[in-house]
Design a protein around this motif. Sequence first.
Motif, PDB file in Angstrom:
ATOM      1  N   PRO A  27       4.465 123.430 -23.730  1.00 10.68           N
ATOM      2  CA  PRO A  27       4.250 122.633 -22.518  1.00 10.68           C
ATOM      3  C   PRO A  27       4.991 123.173 -21.297  1.00 10.68           C
ATOM      4  O   PRO A  27       4.476 123.116 -20.179  1.00 10.68           O
ATOM      5  N   VAL A  30       3.020 125.986 -19.896  1.00  8.92           N
ATOM      6  CA  VAL A  30       1.842 125.496 -19.161  1.00  8.92           C
ATOM      7  C   VAL A  30       2.233 125.132 -17.733  1.00  8.92           C
ATOM      8  O   VAL A  30       1.538 125.499 -16.775  1.00  8.92           O
ATOM      9  N   VAL A  31       3.358 124.442 -17.569  1.00  9.18           N
ATOM     10  CA  VAL A  31       3.812 124.058 -16.227  1.00  9.18           C
ATOM     11  C   VAL A  31       4.174 125.305 -15.418  1.00  9.18           C
ATOM     12  O   VAL A  31       3.782 125.434 -14.259  1.00  9.18           O
ATOM     13  N   LEU A  34       1.037 127.044 -14.355  1.00  5.20           N
ATOM     14  CA  LEU A  34       0.355 126.257 -13.325  1.00  5.20           C
ATOM     15  C   LEU A  34       0.979 126.517 -11.954  1.00  5.20           C
ATOM     16  O   LEU A  34       0.269 126.729 -10.973  1.00  5.20           O
ATOM     17  N   VAL A  83      -4.081 118.935 -11.852  1.00  2.00           N
ATOM     18  CA  VAL A  83      -4.028 119.525 -13.186  1.00  2.00           C
ATOM     19  C   VAL A  83      -3.052 118.760 -14.079  1.00  2.00           C
ATOM     20  O   VAL A  83      -3.344 118.495 -15.243  1.00  2.00           O
ATOM     21  N   LEU A  84      -1.892 118.383 -13.531  1.00  3.02           N
ATOM     22  CA  LEU A  84      -0.913 117.643 -14.345  1.00  3.02           C
ATOM     23  C   LEU A  84      -1.449 116.267 -14.757  1.00  3.02           C
ATOM     24  O   LEU A  84      -1.078 115.749 -15.805  1.00  3.02           O
ATOM     25  N   THR A  87      -3.322 116.988 -18.004  1.00  9.52           N
ATOM     26  CA  THR A  87      -2.681 117.857 -18.988  1.00  9.52           C
ATOM     27  C   THR A  87      -2.211 117.042 -20.189  1.00  9.52           C
ATOM     28  O   THR A  87      -1.478 116.061 -20.024  1.00  9.52           O
ATOM     29  N   ASP A  88      -2.637 117.463 -21.387  1.00  4.65           N
ATOM     30  CA  ASP A  88      -2.168 116.815 -22.607  1.00  4.65           C
ATOM     31  C   ASP A  88      -0.666 117.011 -22.723  1.00  4.65           C
ATOM     32  O   ASP A  88      -0.141 118.068 -22.395  1.00  4.65           O
ATOM     33  N   VAL A  90       1.634 115.476 -21.041  1.00  2.92           N
ATOM     34  CA  VAL A  90       2.327 114.950 -19.867  1.00  2.92           C
ATOM     35  C   VAL A  90       2.006 113.463 -19.748  1.00  2.92           C
ATOM     36  O   VAL A  90       0.845 113.081 -19.631  1.00  2.92           O
ATOM     37  N   HIS A  93       4.146 112.337 -13.975  1.00  3.63           N
ATOM     38  CA  HIS A  93       4.817 113.350 -13.173  1.00  3.63           C
ATOM     39  C   HIS A  93       4.927 112.847 -11.744  1.00  3.63           C
ATOM     40  O   HIS A  93       4.204 111.930 -11.343  1.00  3.63           O
TER      41      HIS A  93
END
Length: 132
Positions: A27, A30-31, A34, A83-84, A87-88, A90, A93
């Motif tokens: 994860p 992924v951030v 991104l 996108v966040l 996102t699986d 998360v 945010h």
Amino acid sequence: MPEKTNINEYELVVMFRPELEAKMDAPLAVVAKLIADNGGKITAEDDWGRRELAYKIAGETHAIYRVYTLELPSSAPAKVDGVLNITDGVIRHLLTRVDPKVKAVLAEEAERRAARKEAEEEEKSEKTEDEE
């Protein structure tokens, strides 16, 4: 003529699902990807760890918190936010722009505190020298 984009400083707080605690590398990658894909860079990252939530969010009572300080082009926050949201892993945010005036005031206050602490330490060392 290419469009000029402003680079601004942002703070991003991401709450991850607690079951990801043992395998946070994916994860976090992924951030990071991104942010990089949207022309930004991570300037600081702070791991707040697992914390209890004040109320259930998406059926969870705990979350893994990660706080980032970012530099992003002015066009990127909407894309990162979108996108966040999907996102699986998360839960929630929050992406906020850092106000340069507030940052300057906080830095000035930190300098004053450091100078005050240094003066107090010098005073203590002078007292101990006088006692000897």
